[in-house]
Design a protein around this motif. Sequence first.
Motif, PDB file in Angstrom:
ATOM      1  N   TYR A 217       0.817  -1.217   0.000  1.00 54.42           N
ATOM      2  CA  TYR A 217       0.000   0.000   0.000  1.00 54.42           C
ATOM      3  C   TYR A 217       0.852   1.268   0.000  1.00 54.42           C
ATOM      4  O   TYR A 217       0.404   2.329  -0.464  1.00 54.42           O
ATOM      5  N   ILE A 218       2.078   1.172   0.497  1.00 52.82           N
ATOM      6  CA  ILE A 218       2.986   2.325   0.441  1.00 52.82           C
ATOM      7  C   ILE A 218       3.433   2.555  -1.002  1.00 52.82           C
ATOM      8  O   ILE A 218       3.473   3.701  -1.490  1.00 52.82           O
ATOM      9  N   ARG A 219       3.746   1.476  -1.704  1.00 48.16           N
ATOM     10  CA  ARG A 219       4.119   1.617  -3.117  1.00 48.16           C
ATOM     11  C   ARG A 219       2.942   2.157  -3.934  1.00 48.16           C
ATOM     12  O   ARG A 219       3.122   2.972  -4.847  1.00 48.16           O
ATOM     13  N   THR A 220       1.738   1.723  -3.574  1.00 46.81           N
ATOM     14  CA  THR A 220       0.544   2.219  -4.271  1.00 46.81           C
ATOM     15  C   THR A 220       0.353   3.709  -4.020  1.00 46.81           C
ATOM     16  O   THR A 220       0.021   4.478  -4.938  1.00 46.81           O
ATOM     17  N   ALA A 223       2.717   5.535  -6.096  1.00 50.87           N
ATOM     18  CA  ALA A 223       2.336   5.469  -7.504  1.00 50.87           C
ATOM     19  C   ALA A 223       1.199   6.432  -7.828  1.00 50.87           C
ATOM     20  O   ALA A 223       1.071   6.899  -8.973  1.00 50.87           O
ATOM     21  N   LYS A 224       0.383   6.734  -6.837  1.00 52.38           N
ATOM     22  CA  LYS A 224      -0.720   7.674  -7.046  1.00 52.38           C
ATOM     23  C   LYS A 224      -0.243   9.120  -7.101  1.00 52.38           C
ATOM     24  O   LYS A 224      -1.033  10.022  -7.377  1.00 52.38           O
ATOM     25  N   GLY A 225       1.020   9.334  -6.808  1.00 54.34           N
ATOM     26  CA  GLY A 225       1.563  10.685  -6.883  1.00 54.34           C
ATOM     27  C   GLY A 225       1.522  11.459  -5.588  1.00 54.34           C
ATOM     28  O   GLY A 225       1.734  12.678  -5.595  1.00 54.34           O
ATOM     29  N   LEU A 226       1.256  10.791  -4.465  1.00 55.06           N
ATOM     30  CA  LEU A 226       1.260  11.480  -3.179  1.00 55.06           C
ATOM     31  C   LEU A 226       2.677  11.952  -2.848  1.00 55.06           C
ATOM     32  O   LEU A 226       3.667  11.304  -3.214  1.00 55.06           O
ATOM     33  N   THR A 227       2.769  13.069  -2.162  1.00 54.62           N
ATOM     34  CA  THR A 227       4.086  13.589  -1.782  1.00 54.62           C
ATOM     35  C   THR A 227       4.757  12.627  -0.810  1.00 54.62           C
ATOM     36  O   THR A 227       4.090  11.906  -0.061  1.00 54.62           O
ATOM     37  N   GLU A 228       6.092  12.617  -0.852  1.00 54.19           N
ATOM     38  CA  GLU A 228       6.841  11.726   0.039  1.00 54.19           C
ATOM     39  C   GLU A 228       6.543  12.041   1.510  1.00 54.19           C
ATOM     40  O   GLU A 228       6.465  11.132   2.345  1.00 54.19           O
ATOM     41  N   ARG A 230       3.722  13.107   2.769  1.00 57.13           N
ATOM     42  CA  ARG A 230       2.422  12.535   3.121  1.00 57.13           C
ATOM     43  C   ARG A 230       2.520  11.009   3.249  1.00 57.13           C
ATOM     44  O   ARG A 230       1.907  10.416   4.146  1.00 57.13           O
ATOM     45  N   VAL A 231       3.277  10.398   2.368  1.00 58.25           N
ATOM     46  CA  VAL A 231       3.446   8.941   2.432  1.00 58.25           C
ATOM     47  C   VAL A 231       4.108   8.540   3.750  1.00 58.25           C
ATOM     48  O   VAL A 231       3.681   7.584   4.418  1.00 58.25           O
ATOM     49  N   ILE A 232       5.133   9.277   4.121  1.00 54.35           N
ATOM     50  CA  ILE A 232       5.899   8.920   5.325  1.00 54.35           C
ATOM     51  C   ILE A 232       5.084   9.167   6.586  1.00 54.35           C
ATOM     52  O   ILE A 232       4.959   8.281   7.449  1.00 54.35           O
ATOM     53  N   TYR A 233       4.544  10.373   6.730  1.00 52.42           N
ATOM     54  CA  TYR A 233       3.962  10.765   8.012  1.00 52.42           C
ATOM     55  C   TYR A 233       2.480  10.423   8.154  1.00 52.42           C
ATOM     56  O   TYR A 233       2.002  10.235   9.280  1.00 52.42           O
ATOM     57  N   VAL A 234       1.746  10.342   7.054  1.00 51.64           N
ATOM     58  CA  VAL A 234       0.317  10.046   7.148  1.00 51.64           C
ATOM     59  C   VAL A 234       0.051   8.553   7.038  1.00 51.64           C
ATOM     60  O   VAL A 234      -0.711   7.980   7.820  1.00 51.64           O
ATOM     61  N   HIS A 235       0.718   7.893   6.091  1.00 53.36           N
ATOM     62  CA  HIS A 235       0.448   6.477   5.859  1.00 53.36           C
ATOM     63  C   HIS A 235       1.407   5.568   6.628  1.00 53.36           C
ATOM     64  O   HIS A 235       0.972   4.687   7.374  1.00 53.36           O
ATOM     65  N   ALA A 236       2.701   5.763   6.438  1.00 49.89           N
ATOM     66  CA  ALA A 236       3.680   4.841   7.022  1.00 49.89           C
ATOM     67  C   ALA A 236       3.787   4.998   8.537  1.00 49.89           C
ATOM     68  O   ALA A 236       3.728   4.008   9.277  1.00 49.89           O
TER      69      ALA A 236
END
Length: 321
Positions: A217-220, A223-228, A230-236
Amino acid sequence: MTRFFLSRLAFGALVLFLLSVFVFVLFYVSPSDPARIIAGDKATEELMAQIRVNLGLDKSMIEQFGIFIGNLLQGNLGYSYRTNMPVGDLIVNRIPITMSLVFGAVIIWLAIGIPIGISSAKRPGSLRDRLGQGFAIVGISFPTFVLGMIALYTLYFLPTKVGITLFPPSGYVPFTQDPLQWAWHLVLPWITLALVIAAVYARLTRGQMLEVLGQDYIRTARAKGLTERRVIYVHAFRSAMPPLVTQLGIDIGMLLGGVIVIEQVFGLNGIGSLAVTSVAMQDRPVIIAIVLLGGLFVVVSNLVVDMLYALLDSRVRTARR
């Protein structure tokens, strides 16, 4: 959620009851004689017999335990054998010092450890990662009393020799009396305690983040173009938080039961210092109260952690309905 909370509350109460049984039995079979401790070595047998009657020590073990539990439920922790003061008053006078030390250090070690762990996980194998791992290894390897002595020598003793006072060597000022003096007297203990534990959190955060960042889901999300960011702090990071919350609950619960080494090094008369003195003087009621207080803090901390788990992870909420 309510049912789960009540079940955990009941389990915590059972743990505290079993702890009280264990502590009572342990001290009941102890070879030390409370009457001798109170009366002194030169006391007569008649005086010691009267003291045993006054303390209820002439009763059977079951009767004494019933009195012990009844007093606990009423908030009566007994009286110190050495000072004849209510144990509850001794605890209440000391606990603000320990709580000030612990919660101040918590803020610092989270502010240091978690960012270092996240930064290391973002680029594993890089110079930043190696520096972060080096900090974790050094911090974990350093005994707190050694770090405390180094802090006192470099930040108090050496500046004082040239006429500069950066920090006080010891003591405690209540927050209600003077917030600035309160913080000034606790800065060195905060830093000493926080640096050691921050190393643990840096390592734990790095490990959890590396595991999460490898998920599909992090790779997804990338791939959707989310900022790094947001990926790090919101999802991961949100997915990596539950183990950190668990560790934080355990650490806070344990430390509130007494930060023995730090309090001794910096001359803080908190719960840890009281525990050391009570053990040395064989002050049984105070020791029992401190052990039970430590157990209470651990139970409450774990209860809070369980509630936070349900808020952080929707799967936990679904499983517990």
